[in-house]
Every structure is written in C-alpha cells, then in structure tokens.
Design a protein around this motif. Sequence first.
Motif, mmCIF file in Angstrom:
data_model
loop_
_atom_site.group_PDB
_atom_site.id
_atom_site.type_symbol
_atom_site.label_atom_id
_atom_site.label_comp_id
_atom_site.label_asym_id
_atom_site.label_seq_id
_atom_site.Cartn_x
_atom_site.Cartn_y
_atom_site.Cartn_z
ATOM 1 N N PHE A 13 40.738 37.361 30.636
ATOM 2 C CA PHE A 13 39.669 36.420 30.993
ATOM 3 C C PHE A 13 39.038 36.725 32.343
ATOM 4 N N ASN A 14 39.795 37.242 33.282
ATOM 5 C CA ASN A 14 39.198 37.612 34.569
ATOM 6 C C ASN A 14 38.193 38.748 34.388
ATOM 7 N N LEU A 15 38.536 39.705 33.527
ATOM 8 C CA LEU A 15 37.612 40.811 33.259
ATOM 9 C C LEU A 15 36.370 40.308 32.525
ATOM 10 N N LEU A 16 36.550 39.404 31.585
ATOM 11 C CA LEU A 16 35.412 38.835 30.853
ATOM 12 C C LEU A 16 34.461 38.119 31.808
ATOM 13 N N LYS A 17 35.021 37.363 32.723
ATOM 14 C CA LYS A 17 34.183 36.661 33.697
ATOM 15 C C LYS A 17 33.421 37.650 34.581
ATOM 16 N N GLU A 18 34.099 38.719 34.951
ATOM 17 C CA GLU A 18 33.475 39.692 35.858
ATOM 18 C C GLU A 18 32.302 40.405 35.184
ATOM 19 N N VAL A 19 32.476 40.842 33.929
ATOM 20 C CA VAL A 19 31.350 41.496 33.257
ATOM 21 C C VAL A 19 30.265 40.476 32.925
ATOM 22 N N GLY A 20 30.657 39.215 32.832
ATOM 23 C CA GLY A 20 29.669 38.169 32.596
ATOM 24 C C GLY A 20 28.717 37.991 33.760
ATOM 25 N N LYS A 21 29.118 38.440 34.930
ATOM 26 C CA LYS A 21 28.260 38.336 36.108
ATOM 27 C C LYS A 21 27.221 39.444 36.158
ATOM 28 N N THR A 22 27.394 40.454 35.314
ATOM 29 C CA THR A 22 26.398 41.518 35.229
ATOM 30 C C THR A 22 25.351 41.112 34.194
ATOM 31 N N LYS A 23 24.280 41.832 34.146
ATOM 32 C CA LYS A 23 23.263 41.602 33.112
ATOM 33 C C LYS A 23 23.305 42.704 32.059
#
Length: 337
Positions: free
Chosen positions: A193-203
């Motif tokens: 989930f931490n990785l999912l959140k991090e890529v979620g901050k990219t476009k």
Amino acid sequence: MIVVMRADATEVQVEQVVDTLKKFGFTAHLSKGVERTVIGAIGDKSGLDKRVIEMLPGVSELVPIRKPYKLVSREIHSKDSIIKISDQVSIGGNSPVVVMAGPCAVENETMIIEIAKTVKAAGATVLRGGAFKPRTSPYSFQGLGETGLKYMAQARKETGLPIATEVMDTRDVELVAKYADILQIGARNMQNFNLLKEVGKTKKPILLKRGPAATIEELLMSAEYIYAEGNPNIIFCERGIKTMENYTRNTLDLSAVPVIKSLSHLPVIADPSHGTGKWDLVEPMALAAVASGAHGLMIEVHPHPESAQSDGPQSLTYKNFTVLMQKVRAIEKVIRS
C-alpha cells in the motif's frame, strides 16, 4: 455517495456542490456525460445532513455507492476511461488493442534496441522490459537498475515506442518515473500500500498486476489506493492466479477480463506469458484474451529464449511473435466489426 446533477445544471451550480462537499471534508470527483453530470463524494458521511446537498440548486438526487471501491467503480464513471500513454498510443474504450512486448529483463543495450525495433515492426505499440526484477531466489539475476532504464530510454528514442517497466520500491518511484511512460506494479506488490500511494502521487499511467492469490475485488481495492492519491491513469493486468493446477505456471483467469470491465471503467489487459509460463500456450491464451474483450496484451519476447537471463521458457521468438501479432489483429478486427 454520488450526487446526480440535473440535465440543465450549470457549471456554477456544479461548482457550488463541489465546494460544499469539500467544506464537509469530502473529496469530489466529477464525471461529465452527454446527458448528466455526476459528482462522486468520497469521505466520512456520518457528519453530513444529506438535505444540505439535496437542497442545492441543480441537484437531482443523492445515490449511495454500494461498492467498497469507489473511484474505480462504474457507479461513478459509467463510461470507459481512456488512458493516454503517449501522443500516439491510448488504451481503453474502443481504442486499438495495445500490445506491450519485450524481454522479461533488460540484459544489454544492443539487445533491447534490437528487440524494440523487431516488435515494433511486428505491430507492438509499447516496449516492456524489467530493469528491477523481483526474483524468487536472491541469487537470480535482479536486473540492471538505472542502467537498464537508460537502455530502454535509448530504445524509445530509436523506435518511438513508449516503455513500461516495473517499480518495486517507494524509494525508486521518482527514478523510474523519470524514464518510464508506464509504471508497472508487479503481482508481488499488488498490496504494497505504501508503494501504491507513492505511484498514485505521479501522473504516469500505472499498470497494476493482479496478485497470485488476489480476488478481483482485492485488485480493485488496490487500484483505489492509487486513484485516491489523485492518479486516475490505471490499467489492470490479469496475469494468472495460483490454483490446484500445476501444469502451467499460473492459471490465467480470463473470466476476470469481462468481470473487471463490468465493475470498473478502467482498462484491463492480459499477460499470457506469466499466466501460463509456457511459450506454446501464449498464443492461444493471447487470442482468447482479445476475444474476451481485453484492451491489451503483455507478451515476453526474446531473440534467444534458451539463453535468456529471466523467464526464457515463456518467451516468444521473433518469428512466433510476428505470427501472433497477425492473428491478434485478425481477432481484433472480427470482434470490433
């Protein structure tokens, strides 16, 4: 919940509803259709008196969202989302089937450029390749890291193919995003989930692979983490799940393709290479995936599978990939006619 606006609602009225929702701590997501505009309100509604929203000008009705995944659900977005990968390539809806092809792992610059030119000539639209490789054994080839990313970037420069590659660690997201057009979240990291959140901050478009023991709902919930961070550019990937059958590497669950399409507005592709683990099964499963409605395919290709540093047994030769592409386009033509 979903706020359904009247057909004659003005932009000012829509903005007023959005501003009111935000004051109550909701995140508002607009979906504008030909006949109506709906606003997805995500947040804790326990402190909200629904009448406050229902009384606003332009509001038709409030509808609860039944699914635990909100943003990826068709309840908010009834129409298919189309994800733009590059100026030339989009995926979703009625866009042409996208084929992501290349080696499991980037081994050297000469080879990845050769593969890129070959798969493009055969009809592939995206170059895939791993620079960071999650391997079961710590002694197996782990990838070339940033050097591999640079090789892929050079292949893109020479062919024009956008590139897809995996990111495994939150610390590498910025680095991989610097080079890649599509960030892949591998099956082992589907619930990181931490990785999912991090890529979620990219476009950047995110290719989210289904975990080997994950249900379809769990896959959709993982996508929700990415979407909730502000990135709606998500592509699902069915790549096989673990079952009692052990003849193939995994069991490619092609029923997931129409199921996901019915539940979510986001595109879905299939990976018959990992789904079967056997090169001779890749073609029939790829064709079946396209026939089932997949928006794309991910295929492993290597000039010499017998000497590949990763996943040789499931990789297609250049000749086999070229034949596959001819059949893929034929199947696509039939189902789109």
